[in-house]
Write a protein that holds these residues in place. Structure first.
Motif, mmCIF file in Angstrom:
data_model
loop_
_atom_site.group_PDB
_atom_site.id
_atom_site.type_symbol
_atom_site.label_atom_id
_atom_site.label_comp_id
_atom_site.label_asym_id
_atom_site.label_seq_id
_atom_site.Cartn_x
_atom_site.Cartn_y
_atom_site.Cartn_z
ATOM 1 N N GLY A 173 87.161 -32.733 72.974
ATOM 2 C CA GLY A 173 86.684 -33.377 74.198
ATOM 3 C C GLY A 173 85.198 -33.660 74.244
ATOM 4 N N TYR A 174 84.494 -33.433 73.122
ATOM 5 C CA TYR A 174 83.071 -33.734 73.086
ATOM 6 C C TYR A 174 82.869 -35.202 72.719
ATOM 7 N N HIS A 175 81.791 -35.800 73.210
ATOM 8 C CA HIS A 175 81.455 -37.190 72.928
ATOM 9 C C HIS A 175 80.184 -37.237 72.076
ATOM 10 N N GLU A 176 80.176 -38.134 71.106
ATOM 11 C CA GLU A 176 79.004 -38.275 70.234
ATOM 12 C C GLU A 176 77.874 -38.949 71.005
ATOM 13 N N ILE A 177 76.706 -38.325 70.951
ATOM 14 C CA ILE A 177 75.528 -38.823 71.668
ATOM 15 C C ILE A 177 74.413 -39.033 70.653
ATOM 16 N N GLY A 178 73.930 -40.264 70.517
ATOM 17 C CA GLY A 178 72.822 -40.495 69.604
ATOM 18 C C GLY A 178 73.166 -40.004 68.206
ATOM 19 N N MET A 179 72.225 -39.328 67.576
ATOM 20 C CA MET A 179 72.403 -38.812 66.223
ATOM 21 C C MET A 179 72.553 -37.295 66.258
ATOM 22 N N ASP A 180 73.665 -36.779 65.737
ATOM 23 C CA ASP A 180 73.874 -35.340 65.567
ATOM 24 C C ASP A 180 74.066 -34.567 66.870
ATOM 25 N N HIS A 181 74.322 -35.228 67.980
ATOM 26 C CA HIS A 181 74.503 -34.531 69.249
ATOM 27 C C HIS A 181 75.845 -34.893 69.882
ATOM 28 N N PHE A 182 76.408 -33.937 70.601
ATOM 29 C CA PHE A 182 77.696 -34.092 71.264
ATOM 30 C C PHE A 182 77.622 -33.422 72.628
ATOM 31 N N ALA A 183 78.355 -33.976 73.596
ATOM 32 C CA ALA A 183 78.329 -33.411 74.945
ATOM 33 C C ALA A 183 79.651 -33.661 75.644
ATOM 34 N N LEU A 184 79.993 -32.767 76.575
ATOM 35 C CA LEU A 184 81.138 -32.971 77.447
ATOM 36 C C LEU A 184 80.773 -33.994 78.520
ATOM 37 N N GLU A 185 81.772 -34.590 79.137
ATOM 38 C CA GLU A 185 81.516 -35.716 80.042
ATOM 39 C C GLU A 185 80.653 -35.345 81.244
ATOM 40 N N GLN A 228 81.139 -47.070 62.156
ATOM 41 C CA GLN A 228 80.989 -46.593 60.783
ATOM 42 C C GLN A 228 79.522 -46.449 60.391
ATOM 43 N N GLY A 229 78.648 -47.148 61.099
ATOM 44 C CA GLY A 229 77.230 -47.107 60.761
ATOM 45 C C GLY A 229 76.456 -45.988 61.421
ATOM 46 N N LYS A 230 77.058 -45.304 62.414
ATOM 47 C CA LYS A 230 76.311 -44.274 63.153
ATOM 48 C C LYS A 230 75.762 -43.161 62.255
ATOM 49 N N PRO A 231 76.517 -42.698 61.257
ATOM 50 C CA PRO A 231 75.938 -41.670 60.377
ATOM 51 C C PRO A 231 74.741 -42.155 59.564
ATOM 52 N N PHE A 232 74.552 -43.492 59.512
ATOM 53 C CA PHE A 232 73.470 -44.064 58.712
ATOM 54 C C PHE A 232 72.336 -44.618 59.586
ATOM 55 N N ASN A 241 72.495 -42.326 50.665
ATOM 56 C CA ASN A 241 71.960 -40.974 50.791
ATOM 57 C C ASN A 241 70.613 -40.879 50.082
ATOM 58 N N VAL A 242 69.571 -41.268 50.804
ATOM 59 C CA VAL A 242 68.206 -41.264 50.268
ATOM 60 C C VAL A 242 67.322 -40.423 51.185
ATOM 61 N N ALA A 243 66.148 -40.086 50.722
ATOM 62 C CA ALA A 243 65.210 -39.343 51.552
ATOM 63 C C ALA A 243 64.678 -40.249 52.663
ATOM 64 N N GLY A 244 64.675 -39.735 53.895
ATOM 65 C CA GLY A 244 64.198 -40.554 55.007
ATOM 66 C C GLY A 244 63.856 -39.726 56.231
ATOM 67 N N PRO A 245 63.036 -40.274 57.127
ATOM 68 C CA PRO A 245 62.595 -39.542 58.320
ATOM 69 C C PRO A 245 63.728 -39.326 59.319
ATOM 70 N N ARG A 246 63.538 -38.355 60.221
ATOM 71 C CA ARG A 246 64.478 -38.115 61.333
ATOM 72 C C ARG A 246 64.056 -38.883 62.583
ATOM 73 N N TYR A 247 62.874 -39.459 62.558
ATOM 74 C CA TYR A 247 62.377 -40.338 63.623
ATOM 75 C C TYR A 247 62.341 -39.669 65.003
ATOM 76 N N THR A 248 61.727 -38.492 65.052
ATOM 77 C CA THR A 248 61.345 -37.949 66.357
ATOM 78 C C THR A 248 60.060 -38.619 66.837
ATOM 79 N N SER A 249 59.463 -39.422 65.971
ATOM 80 C CA SER A 249 58.315 -40.241 66.373
ATOM 81 C C SER A 249 58.255 -41.463 65.470
ATOM 82 N N TYR A 250 57.505 -42.462 65.922
ATOM 83 C CA TYR A 250 57.088 -43.555 65.052
ATOM 84 C C TYR A 250 55.651 -43.893 65.432
ATOM 85 N N PRO A 251 54.746 -43.959 64.457
ATOM 86 C CA PRO A 251 54.938 -43.628 63.055
ATOM 87 C C PRO A 251 55.267 -42.140 62.866
#
Length: 454
Positions: free
Chosen positions: A282-294, A424-428, A10-20
């Motif tokens: 019934g939601y599915h995890e999509i990428g980071m922090d997103h969920f969607a129905l099938e 287990q790594g998806k939250p990181f 749990n450190v400070a870090g970007p959300r990576y909507t872009s790089y750089p």
């Protein structure tokens, strides 16, 4: 999830909507002329095959939500609407002159601020003015952010008739104490009404934005909010971590004390238990922090590997060109980024001088483009590969070495020519992307400029 892992990563870090990321843009070597050249190049390469995306920033809000990190201007004076619409259409005209050929619009997203601060008539004027100078690409997706308190049936109907089929509503949390702390009072009935109206009109994807880690928020609050949300069955959900960055946003995030905000193990419990309930619904995890129905397009694009991420967040389809219109908007030509003036008066002044109102940006070099692809892969598909020579880079061995400890912690698997993030790594995922972030590693910030990753 292990508490020790949370404490460790749990450190400070970007959300990576872009790089750089924006703090690492090389502004000194950037010019508006470079931006124009890169945009024209990218447009010529991709307009006829995939079209372009437009993000239109509508910055006005009638009141300040203290959890918000967006660029906004708080006012109750609705006479600001017409001059702003005229300015955005002027900016679009300048871009159309630069591009030459008729743009094919694949995506439009109205963000804010509060897009539904604007009257129905002004939103119609805006979209009709945009489309008058463009054609609509096949499979287009038009979306907007609606405030449950002021989105009317007329808003929904008018935008539906203009081709909009996606709407997202900011919910955050239904607990009254939490709502008071973040200055966002909206009863469940308001959200239920606007969701019902959109469904009845034929909107194909309705999204609710939920936030965990808000001041005074408890696990019971999060779970109750998710159950209430599920009763409305939105097609997709964003389940975001509240980014507590008062050093950036000033008084806007000082409506409560730092100790009122859930942290560390408690905050991660809010997410983990909330995620379990979403999956159970019934939601599915999509990428980071997103969920969607099938049936939702975001789930389908995730399954086919076509999910994309840009300054608008996750999107179901990729376009090489994204033009940001309006104050503070960010544009992306793939080869460079450009941000508009952040101060409304400066934005207007540049347009009055017939100038595209960009004030800073970054031109990506060859290394940036490779690293950008790796980070996009990790964010969108939870894996990346360097099996092709074009995706390899000199520092790869150092990056892999940095990831060995994460592999030992069960967060990912390092294979011969690729990395795969474990469940287990998806939250990181942000932490894993940071290992690839060469610009961040070469110039670590002296003060905290990003929110916490977990």
């Amino acid at each position: 999830m292990s508490c020790s892992l949370i404490q460790k990563y749990n450190v400070a870090g970007p959300r990576y909507t872009s790089y750089p990321t924006v703090p690492y843009w090389d502004e000194a070597s950037f010019s508006v002329q470079q931006w124009k050249q890169s945009l024209k190049r990218s447009f010529d390469e991709s307009n006829t095959t995939e079209g372009i995306s437009l993000y239109i920033h509508l910055p006005f809000c009638e009141s300040l939500c203290t959890f918000c990190g967006c660029h906004k201007k708080v006012t109750k004076r609705h006479e600001v609407e017409q001059p702003y619409i005229q300015a955005v259409l002027k900016e679009w005209e300048l871009y159309c002159q630069l591009l030459g050929d008729t743009p094919q619009i694949k995506e439009i997203h109205l963000g804010g601020g509060t897009p539904t601060f604007f009257s129905v008539e002004h939103l119609q004027q805006l979209i009709q003015g945009i489309l008058a100078k463009a054609s609509i690409a096949e499979g287009h997706e038009f979306s907007f952010e609606g405030h449950p308190n002021n989105t009317t049936k007329a808003h929904l109907q008018a935008l539906y008739e203009l081709g909009f089929r996606r709407v997202s509503y900011g919910v955050q949390d239904y607990n009254e104490n939490v709502q008071k702390a973040i200055h966002r009072i909206q009863p469940f009935e308001h959200v239920a009404n606007v969701t019902k109206w959109a469904k009845e009109m034929g909107y194909q994807s309705i999204s609710h934005d939920l936030v965990f880690g808000l001041p005074f928020q408890s696990l019971e609050d999060v779970l109750k909010t998710i159950d209430l949300t599920n009763s409305l069955l939105p097609d997709r959900l964003a389940f975001y971590s509240y980014a507590h960055v008062p050093w950036i946003k000033g008084n806007g995030q000082r409506g409560f004390k730092d100790y009122d905000v859930p942290k560390d193990d408690l905050k991660r419990t809010l997410y983990e238990e909330g995620k379990k309930k979403l999956l159970a619904h019934g939601y599915h995890e999509i990428g980071m922090d997103h969920f969607a129905l099938e049936h939702d397009g975001m789930y389908q694009s995730f399954k086919t590997g076509s999910l994309h991420r840009n300054f608008m967040g996750y999107t179901s389809s990729k376009t090489q060109v994204m033009i940001g219109l309006g104050v503070s908007s960010i544009s992306d030509s793939w080869y460079s980024f450009a941000q508009n003036e952040k101060v409304l008066e400066d934005y207007y002044a540049r347009l009055e001088n017939n100038e595209i109102p960009v004030f800073k940006g970054h031109v990506l070099d060859a290394e940036d483009l490779k690293i950008r692809k790796h980070i996009l892969n990790l964010m969108c598909t939870f894996e990346t590969s360097w099996s092709e020579q074009a995706m390899d880079f000199p520092e790869r061995a150092e990056v892999i070495q940095q990831l060995v400890e994460m592999q030992q912690d069960g967060l990912l698997q390092i294979e011969k020519d690729r990395i795969v993030i474990a469940e287990q790594g998806k939250p990181f995922v942000r932490n894993i992307c940071m290992a690839f972030d060469l610009r961040l590693k070469r110039r670590k910030p002296e003060t905290q400029i990003f929110s916490m990753t977990v």
